[in-house]
Design an enzyme around this catalytic site. Structure first.
Site, PDB file in Angstrom:
ATOM      1  N   CYS A  96       0.827  -1.208   0.000  1.00  0.00           N
ATOM      2  CA  CYS A  96       0.000   0.000   0.000  1.00  0.00           C
ATOM      3  C   CYS A  96       0.860   1.257   0.000  1.00  0.00           C
ATOM      4  CB  CYS A  96      -0.925  -0.009   1.213  1.00  0.00           C
ATOM      5  SG  CYS A  96      -2.032   1.428   1.309  1.00  0.00           S
ATOM      6  N   CYS A 193      -5.748  -2.255   8.024  1.00  0.00           N
ATOM      7  CA  CYS A 193      -6.978  -1.481   8.153  1.00  0.00           C
ATOM      8  C   CYS A 193      -8.204  -2.202   7.637  1.00  0.00           C
ATOM      9  CB  CYS A 193      -6.817  -0.146   7.432  1.00  0.00           C
ATOM     10  SG  CYS A 193      -6.498  -0.282   5.648  1.00  0.00           S
TER      11      CYS A 193
END
Length: 356
Positions: A96, A193
């Site tokens: 990410c 997340c």
């Protein structure tokens, strides 16, 4: 006055990073990347827009939200699911950072004619005498996040500021309280997340696009049948708890054989190895190693691992070998290994493919 785009997660770290840069005289613009939606349609927890907007309002800075659902799916969540189905244990935050956060923030910086981007990571960007950029460990070692940053490119690092590298978490919260930032006492977010309650298997079951690997055999290192496992996505190297098998002695996951759909169990002692092979290698403080060239360094094979003395050798055009002076436990394919110099600066890292 230099303009800087600060990645606003809605947490205290990014809030303080924006505040400190504003004090330093930068023109600060807050940007939140909206990465994913929960099954119920709720916005992603890692980018809590309301909190981020409140912070920017408090600081009197402009604030924007950028959608990057497709980039996050293609670069992070899909590879995450596919890796587990191949018996690997991935690091989605590393992917990410390079392919979503830094790319989209630099795109935003270019659109807004900003020279720099900034984050609330606990690390420092440094430039060596050879002109190359790298990241240096945080002064507050327990919060150090350099492990997650090793895939960043030289271009990305050359335009990055990390103001929190020399601060502890307590110091960050104290600054936030004194500045009246509304997230001063907000709890830290979870590490990954998009996975609720750390239930990776449930996430994979909900998002797999092909048939999941089914039940298979637990075997010992000699191949003797020990029992049945519930599917390889439920296991990772070194795991002891949650195996669902009682053998009368402590057993740990030693290996995951995807072709045979087997989970190999062993003693804890059998988990220790001295050599690690890595692919997808990225060097930061040096350009690369020549074939068969080696360097001495300190290396770690997972985020929560104290770096150990080792040698790193380029063994071919695709891979490196890390040879530890002392054995390390539970080398896990799919995880990353990174290595540092004597000054705690990141030399580079790669994705673990196996042992030798």
């Amino acid at each position: 006055m230099s303009k800087v785009i600060v990645g606003m997660s809605g947490g205290v770290d990014s809030a303080v990073a924006a505040y400190l840069l504003q004090l330093a005289g930068y023109e600060v613009i807050g940007v939140t990347l909206k990465n994913w939606l929960a099954a119920e349609g709720e916005s992603n927890r890692c980018c809590e827009i309301d909190d981020a907007r409140m912070v920017c309002d408090r600081l009197g800075i402009n604030y924007f939200v950028k959608n990057c659902f497709s980039e996050f799916e293609n670069s992070v969540t899909k590879p995450f699911v596919e890796s587990y189905m191949k018996g690997l244990t991935p690091n989605p935050c590393i992917e990410c950072n390079k392919y979503v956060k830094w790319k989209k923030m630099l795109d935003a910086a270019d659109d807004m004619q900003a020279e720099f981007i900034a984050t609330g990571h606990y690390a420092s960007v440094v430039q060596h005498d050879n002109g190359r950029f790298t990241v240096k460990k945080a002064t507050h070692v327990k919060k150090d996040q350099t492990y997650m940053l090793y895939k960043l490119t030289q271009e990305q690092l050359s335009r990055t500021i990390m103001p929190l590298g020399r601060m502890s978490k307590d110091e960050v919260r104290n600054v936030a309280e004194k500045a009246g930032l509304p997230v001063a006492n907000k709890p830290d977010s979870q590490e990954i997340c998009f996975v609720s309650d750390d239930d990776y298997a449930n996430y994979i079951e909900d998002h797999a696009e092909t048939e999941l690997p089914g039940e298979g055999d637990f075997v010992d290192e000699e191949g003797n049948l020990l029992g049945k496992h519930k599917g390889i996505i439920h296991y990772t190297i070194g795991q002891r708890k949650g195996l669902g098998i009682a053998l009368g002695y402590p057993a740990f996951v030693k290996n995951i054989d995807v072709e045979k759909n087997q989970v190999v169990l062993s003693s804890n002692e059998a988990l220790f190895e001295k050599t690690v092979i890595c692919r997808d290698v990225n060097f930061l403080s040096i350009e690369d190693l020549q074939n068969r060239e080696s360097i001495r360094c300190y290396a770690k094979i997972r985020y929560h691992h104290d770096p150990q003395i080792a040698s790193v050798e380029r063994i071919d055009g695709e891979s490196i070998r890390i040879s530890f002076d002392e054995p390390v436990r539970a080398v896990t394919p799919g995880q990353s290994a990174v290595f540092y110099d004597d000054d705690d600066c990141l030399i580079g890292g790669g994705v673990i493919s196996g042992v030798s």
